[in-house]
Design a protein around this motif. Structure first.
Motif, PDB file in Angstrom:
ATOM      1  N   VAL A 135      43.451  36.801  35.979  1.00 30.94           N
ATOM      2  CA  VAL A 135      42.394  37.592  35.401  1.00 30.94           C
ATOM      3  C   VAL A 135      42.735  39.023  35.603  1.00 30.94           C
ATOM      4  CG1 VAL A 135      40.043  38.231  35.787  1.00 30.94           C
ATOM      5  CG2 VAL A 135      40.559  35.747  35.661  1.00 30.94           C
ATOM      6  N   HIS A 160      42.187  42.550  36.890  1.00 35.45           N
ATOM      7  CA  HIS A 160      41.332  43.096  38.037  1.00 35.45           C
ATOM      8  C   HIS A 160      40.405  44.102  37.363  1.00 35.45           C
ATOM      9  CE1 HIS A 160      40.002  44.982  41.605  1.00 35.45           C
ATOM     10  NE2 HIS A 160      40.528  43.924  42.293  1.00 35.45           N
ATOM     11  N   TRP A 168      37.504  42.254  35.757  1.00 28.94           N
ATOM     12  CA  TRP A 168      36.903  41.576  36.666  1.00 28.94           C
ATOM     13  C   TRP A 168      35.743  42.434  37.473  1.00 28.94           C
ATOM     14  CZ3 TRP A 168      35.429  37.205  38.819  1.00 28.94           C
ATOM     15  CH2 TRP A 168      35.009  36.958  40.076  1.00 28.94           C
ATOM     16  N   ARG A 223      31.477  42.751  35.669  1.00 25.08           N
ATOM     17  CA  ARG A 223      30.866  42.243  36.788  1.00 25.08           C
ATOM     18  C   ARG A 223      29.823  43.295  37.103  1.00 25.08           C
ATOM     19  NH1 ARG A 223      33.237  40.719  41.419  1.00 25.08           N
ATOM     20  NH2 ARG A 223      31.724  38.949  41.985  1.00 25.08           N
ATOM     21  N   ILE A 263      33.912  32.905  34.575  1.00 24.08           N
ATOM     22  CA  ILE A 263      35.009  33.452  35.308  1.00 24.08           C
ATOM     23  C   ILE A 263      34.729  33.388  36.703  1.00 24.08           C
ATOM     24  CG2 ILE A 263      36.357  35.312  35.642  1.00 24.08           C
ATOM     25  CD1 ILE A 263      36.960  33.858  33.019  1.00 24.08           C
ATOM     26  N   GLU A 264      33.351  33.944  37.038  1.00 18.60           N
ATOM     27  CA  GLU A 264      33.062  34.144  38.471  1.00 18.60           C
ATOM     28  C   GLU A 264      33.032  32.703  39.335  1.00 18.60           C
ATOM     29  OE1 GLU A 264      29.249  35.825  39.445  1.00 18.60           O
ATOM     30  OE2 GLU A 264      29.882  37.824  38.857  1.00 18.60           O
ATOM     31  N   GLU A 312      36.378  31.777  41.199  1.00 18.62           N
ATOM     32  CA  GLU A 312      36.539  32.372  42.660  1.00 18.62           C
ATOM     33  C   GLU A 312      36.224  31.286  43.632  1.00 18.62           C
ATOM     34  OE1 GLU A 312      36.001  36.762  44.645  1.00 18.62           O
ATOM     35  OE2 GLU A 312      34.197  35.819  43.602  1.00 18.62           O
ATOM     36  N   LEU A 371      41.211  31.435  41.115  1.00 19.87           N
ATOM     37  CA  LEU A 371      41.136  32.753  40.344  1.00 19.87           C
ATOM     38  C   LEU A 371      42.216  33.570  41.179  1.00 19.87           C
ATOM     39  CD1 LEU A 371      39.782  34.748  38.521  1.00 19.87           C
ATOM     40  CD2 LEU A 371      38.544  35.383  41.079  1.00 19.87           C
ATOM     41  N   LEU A 423      43.489  37.586  40.830  1.00 25.31           N
ATOM     42  CA  LEU A 423      43.212  38.838  40.175  1.00 25.31           C
ATOM     43  C   LEU A 423      44.773  39.360  40.078  1.00 25.31           C
ATOM     44  CD1 LEU A 423      40.188  40.189  41.890  1.00 25.31           C
ATOM     45  CD2 LEU A 423      40.202  39.046  39.551  1.00 25.31           C
TER      46      LEU A 423
END
Length: 276
Positions: free
Chosen positions: A134, A136, A139, A143, A158-159, A162, A167, A169
Motif C-alpha cells: 500500500v 504510504h 494510507w 485515513r 484496506i484498514e 493491518e 499490510l 506500507l
C-alpha cells in the motif's frame, strides 16, 4: 485481442473486473466538448455515443518466482451505479489459472475505490497468502489523520489488512521482485505508483491512473475530476509519456479499452497510444 502478453520471463494478464462509463463533461469538466472530436476517430473503442467508455481493470503478473496482482478492481457488487452489475475479478483470475490463495503479493497503484474493491470480503482477506503493498502517502491521506473524514472504502477494504498482518506500507522506488519495481507517479493521488516490469531486455509499465483516457497520451494537461492534484498529475503524465515514447516500452493501462496493452508512438506528428 489477447489479454496476455509476455515481457521477457514475465507473463502479464489483463483482468477485467467491471466495464465503466460516464459523460465526458462530468469526468473531464475542464475540457470543452469540441476538443474531444479529433480523438473520436483515433480511439473509437473509448466511446459509446457521448459516453466515455473505460474499465476497472487489474493485472496479474506471473514472474519466475511469484504471482503478483496489481489492484483489486471495483469489487463484487452488485453496483447500483452500474445497474446492479457485479465484478468479475475472481472469475477472470481463475481463467488465468490462479486461485486467490495462490497470489503472493497485491500491489495497489493507489487507494481509489475502483482499485481496492475486492481486497476484503465478509471480514476476511480475499487473497489470504498475499502481502499487500500500500502506498504510504495514500494510507495517510485517505485515513484523514488531520481530523477530516476518512474514506469509507479504504476503512472497509484496506484498514483490516493491518490487523490481519498482511499490510506493507511502501514509498519511493522499490524492487518487489528481480523483475518488478515500484515507481512513484504522484498527482492522481499523493502516493500513486506505477509498476515497471523489466525482464530479458524487455520492459513494460503498468500505468495505474497516470492516464484515464488515451487522449491524455498527447493532451497531458487534461485532468479528470479524480486527479487529486491536477498540476502534479499533469507533470507526472508529461514525464511518463515522454519516456514511454522515447523508450518504446509496452504500456498496460487499466482504464483504457480492454486489455489496455499498447505503445506510445509518434504518428503523423502526434503522440498517440497504439493498442496491440
Amino acid at each position: 485481442m489477447s489479454s496476455t502478453v509476455r515481457v521477457g520471463r514475465v507473463e502479464i494478464v489483463a483482468l477485467l473486473d467491471t466495464p465503466l462509463g460516464g459523460p465526458l463533461d462530468m469526468i473531464f469538466p475542464a475540457v470543452p466538448g469540441p476538443a474531444w472530436e479529433p480523438y473520436r476517430e483515433i480511439y473509437p473503442r473509448s466511446w459509446d455515443g457521448s459516453q466515455f467508455r473505460h474499465n476497472a481493470q487489474c493485472y496479474l503478473m506471473v514472474t519466475p518466482t511469484e504471482r503478483v496482482l496489481v489492484d483489486t478492481g471495483l469489487g463484487p457488487g452488485p453496483h447500483a451505479m452500474l445497474g446492479g452489475a457485479t465484478g468479475a475479478l475472481l472469475q477472470e483470475l481463475g481463467g488465468a489459472g490462479t486461485a486467490p490463495d495462490e497470489v503472493d503479493r497485491v500491489v495497489f497503484t493507489h487507494l481509489h475505490g475502483d482499485h481496492i474493491g475486492w481486497t476484503v470480503r465478509d471480514g476476511a482477506a480475499t487473497f489470504p497468502a498475499a502481502r499487500h503493498l500500500v502506498p504510504h502517502a495514500d494510507w495517510t491521506h485517505f485515513r484523514a489523520p488531520d481530523g477530516g473524514e476518512a474514506d469509507p472504502v479504504v476503512v472497509a477494504q484496506i484498514e483490516p489488512l493491518e490487523e490481519m498482518g498482511l499490510l506493507d506500507l511502501v514509498e519511493g522506488e522499490r524492487a518487489v521482485t528481480p523483475e518488478l519495481t515500484l515507481v512513484p507517479t504522484p498527482g492522481h493521488t499523493p502516493g500513486h505508483q506505477s509498476i515497471l516490469v523489466s525482464s530479458g531486455g524487455e520492459r513494460a509499465l503498468i500505468l495505474g491512473d497516470v492516464a484515464n483516457h488515451p487522449a491524455q497520451v498527447e493532451e497531458v494537461g487534461w485532468s479528470p475530476i479524480f486527479d487529486g492534484d491536477a498540476e502534479a498529475a499533469a507533470n507526472t503524465r508529461r514525464g511518463v509519456m515522454e519516456r514511454l515514447e522515447e523508450g518504446g516500452d509496452l504500456v498496460a493501462a487499466g482504464h483504457f479499452p480492454h486489455p489496455g496493452f499498447g505503445h506510445v508512438v509518434r504518428l503523423d506528428g502526434r503522440r498517440v497510444f497504439r493498442a496491440l
